[in-house]
Write a protein that holds these residues in place. Structure first.
Motif, short mmCIF file in Angstrom:
data_model
loop_
_atom_site.label_atom_id
_atom_site.label_comp_id
_atom_site.label_asym_id
_atom_site.label_seq_id
_atom_site.Cartn_x
_atom_site.Cartn_y
_atom_site.Cartn_z
N GLY A 112 0.80 -1.22 0.00
CA GLY A 112 0.00 0.00 0.00
C GLY A 112 0.84 1.26 0.00
O GLY A 112 0.30 2.36 0.18
N GLU A 113 2.15 1.13 -0.21
CA GLU A 113 3.05 2.27 -0.21
C GLU A 113 3.67 2.45 -1.59
O GLU A 113 3.77 1.51 -2.37
CB GLU A 113 4.16 2.10 0.84
N LYS A 114 4.12 3.66 -1.86
CA LYS A 114 4.74 3.96 -3.15
C LYS A 114 6.11 3.34 -3.26
O LYS A 114 6.52 2.86 -4.32
CB LYS A 114 4.83 5.48 -3.34
N GLU A 115 6.86 3.36 -2.16
CA GLU A 115 8.23 2.84 -2.17
C GLU A 115 8.61 2.35 -0.77
O GLU A 115 7.76 2.25 0.11
CB GLU A 115 9.22 3.91 -2.64
N ALA A 116 9.91 2.06 -0.60
CA ALA A 116 10.37 1.39 0.62
C ALA A 116 10.68 2.34 1.76
O ALA A 116 11.14 1.89 2.82
CB ALA A 116 11.61 0.55 0.30
N MET A 117 10.46 3.64 1.60
CA MET A 117 10.78 4.57 2.68
C MET A 117 9.71 5.65 2.79
O MET A 117 9.22 6.16 1.78
CB MET A 117 12.15 5.20 2.46
N LEU A 118 9.37 5.99 4.03
CA LEU A 118 8.37 7.02 4.31
C LEU A 118 9.04 8.14 5.12
O LEU A 118 9.72 7.88 6.11
CB LEU A 118 7.21 6.42 5.11
N VAL A 119 8.83 9.38 4.67
CA VAL A 119 9.43 10.55 5.32
C VAL A 119 8.30 11.43 5.86
O VAL A 119 7.39 11.80 5.12
CB VAL A 119 10.29 11.36 4.33
N VAL A 120 8.36 11.77 7.15
CA VAL A 120 7.30 12.56 7.77
C VAL A 120 7.89 13.55 8.76
O VAL A 120 9.07 13.48 9.10
CB VAL A 120 6.29 11.65 8.51
N THR A 121 7.04 14.45 9.23
CA THR A 121 7.41 15.35 10.31
C THR A 121 6.23 15.50 11.26
O THR A 121 5.07 15.35 10.85
CB THR A 121 7.85 16.73 9.78
#
Length: 311
Positions: A112-121
């Motif tokens: 369900g994700e675009k790629e292997a890493m998620l970046v947030v704040t």
């Protein structure tokens, strides 16, 4: 005249379904229970999720998705995603048993994700941070061009917002389908980490199971503070490869978090349920901030505090 059809209708419409319901096997959704790979205990999915995907019987830390991790980490489960620049899909026209784009589509559908890493704040105990997490379920969290872009985007956002960066690693290494381009992410991410150091911003790494290969040889081992989850495998080459190379039996627990802590490669090994408190303490200490206020309420006003003391 009507007895025959009526009797058949009664048998077919009521008796037969009733018998079938008594003797047929009830279908139980597969996602209701999860078997612990360490001790074999069957765990109810809601209880497991509430326990941060940690086995309540043996404390084995199972994989957890970046979104689930961030929901538990940030105040109120609220965080904002940081956009990561897109990359060229299949730059090498790579194909093994499947075409690389087909593998990407399958991974995107499964995770369900675009790629292997998620970046947030967001804020953790009222402490603003930028956070990055790898998803091992997405092609083993492998490091490709997108992961490199994600870490650079996270570092730039941290510098612009003057916030610490916390990274959760989980990877099988570099992504073979991108060849030398995936290996080039090692120096790129090293430069991104240097940006944080030049800006005087804390960079804290949490190594989760497993963190291996080129990821370990680059950004995953460059933190100001290195924390690991219990029993996480952390290495460049795996134990089996090393044993085959040196033709010797490795020590018990070799390359596991506790072994690396004992040999000076890690600063802490922290249980997942205590990680939030640990990160807040470390980040605020490295940032020169005062300790976080216990609980989720702001400090009481002086007048209120005086009135409470008087009573």
């Amino acid at each position: 005249m009507t007895e025959g059809p009526f009797r058949m209708n009664w048998i077919s419409n009521y008796v037969r379904p009733k018998i079938n319901s008594l003797f047929s096997r009830r279908e139980v959704p597969e996602n209701l229970w999860t078997k612990c790979p360490e001790c074999g205990t069957m765990l109810f999915h809601r209880e497991l999720a509430d326990n941060l995907n940690v086995c309540s019987n043996c404390e084995h830390h199972m994989a957890i998705t970046p979104r689930d991790r961030f929901t538990k980490l940030f105040d109120g489960g609220i965080f904002v995603e940081i956009k990561v620049p897109d990359v060229t899909v299949d730059p090498l026209q790579f194909r093994d048993q499947k075409k690389y784009p087909d593998r990407l589509k399958a991974a995107q559908k499964a995770s369900g994700e675009k790629e292997a890493m998620l970046v947030v704040t967001g804020e953790v105990a009222r402490t603003p941070i930028v956070a990055v997490a790898q998803d091992f379920s997405f092609m083993a969290g492998s490091m490709g061009m997108y992961v490199g872009n994600a870490i650079i985007a996270a570092a730039k956002a941290a510098v612009e917002m003057k916030r610490p960066l916390v990274l959760f690693s989980a990877a099988g290494g570099a992504r073979m389908q991108e060849g030398i381009l995936s290996l080039m992410q090692m120096p790129r991410t090293t430069v991104a980490v240097q940006m944080l150091k030049e800006a005087g911003l804390p960079y804290v790494v949490v190594l989760t199971h497993p963190t291996t290969g080129g990821v370990t040889a680059s950004y995953a081992m460059l933190g100001d503070v290195q924390i690991a989850e219990p029993n996480a495998l952390i290495c460049f080459a795996g134990p089996r490869v090393i044993e085959q190379t040196i033709r010797e039996k490795l020590p018990e627990g070799f390359q596991r978090a506790e072994y690396l802590l004992d040999h000076g490669m890690l600063d802490r090994v922290t249980h997942r349920k205590k990680m939030r408190e640990e990160l807040v303490t470390i980040v605020r200490m490295l940032s020169g901030q005062s300790p976080a206020i216990a609980g989720d309420l702001p400090a009481p006003a002086l007048a209120t505090a005086a009135a409470t003391t008087a009573t």
